[in-house]
Each structure stands twice: as structure tokens, then as C-alpha cells.
Write a protein that holds these residues in place. Structure first.
Motif, mmCIF file in Angstrom:
data_model
loop_
_atom_site.group_PDB
_atom_site.id
_atom_site.type_symbol
_atom_site.label_atom_id
_atom_site.label_comp_id
_atom_site.label_asym_id
_atom_site.label_seq_id
_atom_site.Cartn_x
_atom_site.Cartn_y
_atom_site.Cartn_z
ATOM 1 N N VAL A 140 0.794 -1.223 0.000
ATOM 2 C CA VAL A 140 0.000 0.000 0.000
ATOM 3 C C VAL A 140 0.832 1.281 0.000
ATOM 4 O O VAL A 140 0.333 2.348 -0.352
ATOM 5 C CB VAL A 140 -0.974 0.016 1.191
ATOM 6 N N GLY A 141 2.086 1.219 0.456
ATOM 7 C CA GLY A 141 2.943 2.390 0.363
ATOM 8 C C GLY A 141 2.846 3.365 1.514
ATOM 9 O O GLY A 141 3.417 4.456 1.446
ATOM 10 N N PRO B 30 -0.482 -7.607 -5.241
ATOM 11 C CA PRO B 30 -0.219 -6.186 -5.041
ATOM 12 C C PRO B 30 -1.409 -5.324 -5.473
ATOM 13 O O PRO B 30 -2.232 -5.728 -6.301
ATOM 14 C CB PRO B 30 1.006 -5.913 -5.918
ATOM 15 N N LEU B 31 -1.450 -4.141 -4.915
ATOM 16 C CA LEU B 31 -2.568 -3.232 -5.132
ATOM 17 C C LEU B 31 -2.814 -2.941 -6.608
ATOM 18 O O LEU B 31 -3.972 -2.859 -7.053
ATOM 19 C CB LEU B 31 -2.301 -1.926 -4.368
ATOM 20 N N HIS B 32 -1.748 -2.786 -7.385
ATOM 21 C CA HIS B 32 -1.960 -2.439 -8.798
ATOM 22 C C HIS B 32 -2.749 -3.528 -9.517
ATOM 23 O O HIS B 32 -3.545 -3.243 -10.428
ATOM 24 C CB HIS B 32 -0.624 -2.168 -9.503
ATOM 25 N N SER B 33 -2.576 -4.792 -9.118
ATOM 26 C CA SER B 33 -3.341 -5.874 -9.729
ATOM 27 C C SER B 33 -4.809 -5.804 -9.317
ATOM 28 O O SER B 33 -5.712 -6.036 -10.140
ATOM 29 C CB SER B 33 -2.760 -7.233 -9.334
ATOM 30 N N LEU B 34 -5.053 -5.509 -8.040
ATOM 31 C CA LEU B 34 -6.431 -5.385 -7.569
ATOM 32 C C LEU B 34 -7.146 -4.233 -8.253
ATOM 33 O O LEU B 34 -8.311 -4.350 -8.659
ATOM 34 C CB LEU B 34 -6.446 -5.189 -6.054
ATOM 35 N N LEU B 35 -6.464 -3.102 -8.389
ATOM 36 C CA LEU B 35 -7.080 -1.945 -9.031
ATOM 37 C C LEU B 35 -7.313 -2.205 -10.515
ATOM 38 O O LEU B 35 -8.315 -1.749 -11.091
ATOM 39 C CB LEU B 35 -6.213 -0.700 -8.827
ATOM 40 N N ALA B 36 -6.410 -2.950 -11.145
ATOM 41 C CA ALA B 36 -6.600 -3.304 -12.552
ATOM 42 C C ALA B 36 -7.807 -4.220 -12.715
ATOM 43 O O ALA B 36 -8.606 -4.062 -13.655
ATOM 44 C CB ALA B 36 -5.343 -3.971 -13.100
#
Length: 345
Positions: A59-60, A326-332
Motif C-alpha cells: 500500500v505504500g 499487489p494493489l496495482h493488480s487489484l485496481l486493474a
């Protein structure tokens, strides 16, 4: 105000459990035999699963795990699991006289799971463990506490209220947003514990069973509650002090009930049994997605949708968080979902 805008990060406090997950072929009748096809071990409990899920999401922002574990092999496993996810362990209290809480989870693929729980060090976590400067010196944005009903000392009465209510009040007074999750324990004081904590909770997260128990609404075992039943339960809890929203999640729907706002329902496309390896930790993964959306200021509709895809991803693994990407995969995935995948009304 300046400090509030600079706040970031989530304190994840509460239950730390080692889940020993057994995949069984069926739930046996009394005195019958079930076959164990597979065994896995992972950390579990509200604080453990939420912090682990957020760490896997990358999440950063800072994640600050807090709770009590034993000074034993299972406690070492908790520490090692956190270190593998680059989670700090300096706020995990080691109890020399208590075992690490652990659960034997019986999971039937495509069906449900049953928990056999030993409370151990979790039962010893008390208000005294939260030092005088615990919140005042923190720049975290959210204080998450999970689970009420499974923290013996914090659920107990302290004067005319509970230890958990005292802790939550201190967190809000220090400028943190408070989020609380429940567990589906069968106890006579369930709604009483919620009522004491409610005036100090910004976001209350629970499943349909917990919502009905908190709102004193009857619900038969296995019954799918109607929208009206969930809203009636939420109204009763909201009336005793929740500040921002109640979020209720069920296998077939979720609802965000904001204060003085129309409820928002999410109705996802049903998953087939072959899409589910284990539902262990799905509610906590949903909670992690919610907390990320709240932390980032997402709209409730987007926050609910992210919570849903996070929960779905968790069910593709045996333990609570191992399959969360990772979050980028969930958001995609969220961006690629069509209206047929879920509707928001």
C-alpha cells in the motif's frame, strides 16, 4: 489541522493468532470420520490478517502491528511471518506466561469453515498495554481494532464501560480515525459490548451474523438476511453513536450505511465453488480493502468494490492472505470488472 493532513498509516491492533488450516473432505456427523486432504499454517486474527493483507497489497504507507503473543514456537512463527512481509514487530508484546493464540480451522472446499480457538496471549491484551503516549505520539491516520468479542480484557467492563471503549476514545481524542471489526462469537453481552464502544467508532465493519447480534435482530442459522433486516440492525447500532459509517458484508452482498446518507449496496456476481480454495480470512481481506479506500479517501462505492475484489483474491489461497496480490493488480481487476460482475445501488 496541518498534522491531520500529514497523517498516514494504519495501526493494526488486536488479535494475533496462528491458524492451522485443515482442508477436509466433508463435515462429519458426531463420532464420524473426515479425511484431511491438506494442512497449512498461517497467521490469523483481525490485526494479523489486516496488516498482512495490506502488506501484500504493497500500500505504500506505514503499517504498525500491535498485540500480544506468547514467547513460544508459535510466537516465533508470528514474528517470522511479519518479518517476511517487512512488517515491524517491535510492538508485538511477548508474554512469557501465555501461549500464542491459535486456531484449528476445518475448511471444506467450496463450502465453509469452522474454528476451534485457544485464546492464549490474546486474552491478556489490556488497556495497560497501550502506553500513555501510544496515540499522542503517533502520526498514523487510522486506528484499527479487531476483533471485539475476542479480546477478553478489552471486552470486559472497566467501570461503567469497557476497556476497548476507553482505548478507542483515546485514539479519537488524539486525532485518529477509528475502525472496528467484530467476530461472530455467541455471547449474551454481544450488543452491550458494541453499544459501549459505538460512541468512539468512526467505521464499524461486520458480517451479517454480527450485525444482527449487534442490532438485536433475530437471525436463524444459515438464514440469508433481507436488506430490510440488515438496515434495521444497522439503524439500531448507528443510533448509539457510530460517527461515519457501518459496513456489513455477506457472501451475496455488502452494504455501506453512512450517517445521514442513503445506503449503498454492492451485489457481486456469485462465485462458483471451484473458484474458492478456502474462505478463511475473506472477511479480513474485505476489511483491508475497505481500510485502504478509507485511508485514501475513495468514494464509498469504489471502496466497497475494492474490498470485494480483495476478499475474492484471498479465497484463492489456503491461508488468510497468501493469495492477495499487489494493489496495482487489484485496481486493474477493479477497472476491468463489468456491470455483470457486481452492481452498486
Amino acid at each position: 489541522m496541518e498534522r491531520q493532513t500529514q497523517r498516514q498509516g494504519i495501526i493494526c491492533a488486536g488479535n494475533w493468532i496462528v491458524d492451522i488450516v485443515h482442508e477436509i473432505d466433508q463435515w462429519p456427523n458426531k463420532s464420524e470420520l473426515a479425511l484431511i486432504a491438506r494442512e497449512d499454517r498461517g497467521i490469523g486474527g483481525g490485526a494479523a490478517n489486516v496488516s498482512s493483507a495490506l502488506a501484500r497489497m504493497q500500500v505504500g504507507f506505514p503499517l504498525l502491528p500491535f498485540g500480544a503473543i506468547g514467547n513460544d514456537d508459535l510466537g516465533d512463527f508470528v514474528v517470522e511471518s511479519c518479518q517476511a512481509l517487512n512488517l515491524p514487530t517491535d510492538r508485538l508484546i511477548r508474554r512469557a506466561d501465555k501461549p500464542t493464540a491459535h486456531t484449528h480451522v476445518m475448511s471444506v472446499p467450496g463450502d465453509s469453515r469452522t474454528f476451534f480457538y485457544q485464546g492464549g496471549a490474546n486474552d491478556s491484551l489490556s488497556e495497560a498495554d497501550f502506553s500513555a503516549g501510544f496515540f499522542a505520539g503517533s502520526d498514523a491516520k487510522i486506528f484499527y481494532l479487531g476483533y471485539l468479542m475476542l479480546l477478553e480484557q478489552l471486552d470486559g467492563m472497566e467501570g461503567d464501560t469497557t476497556g476497548a471503549a476507553h482505548i478507542l476514545a483515546r485514539a479519537r481524542a488524539a486525532g485518529l480515525v477509528t475502525a472496528v471489526d467484530l467476530v461472530s462469537a455467541s455471547r449474551d453481552d454481544f450488543s452491550c459490548i458494541v453499544r459501549h464502544a459505538a460512541p468512539h467508532i468512526d467505521y464499524l465493519i461486520m458480517n451479517e451474523v454480527e450485525a444482527c447480534r449487534a442490532g438485536d435482530q433475530p437471525l436463524e442459522a444459515g438464514e440469508v438476511p433481507s436488506d430490510a433486516t440488515l438496515l434495521a440492525a444497522a439503524d439500531k447500532v448507528m443510533a448509539v453513536g457510530i460517527h461515519r459509517a457501518i459496513i456489513i458484508h455477506c457472501p451475496k452482498k455488502a452494504v455501506w450505511i453512512g450517517r445521514d446518507a442513503e445506503p449503498i449496496f454492492l451485489r457481486p456476481k456469485p462465485l462458483s465453488p471451484d473458484q474458492i480454495l478456502s474462505p478463511v480470512g475473506a472477511g479480513d481481506a474485505f476489511c483491508a480493502g475497505l481500510l485502504y479506500g478509507i485511508h485514501q479517501g475513495f468514494a464509498p462505492t469504489r471502496t466497497l468494490a475494492l474490498a470485494h475484489v480483495t476478499a475474492v483474491s484471498s479465497m484463492k489461497g489456503m491461508t488468510a492472505t497468501e493469495s492477495i496480490p499487489p494493489l496495482h493488480s487489484l485496481l486493474a481487476e477493479l477497472a476491468s470488472n463489468s456491470a455483470e460482475d457486481f452492481s452498486l445501488v
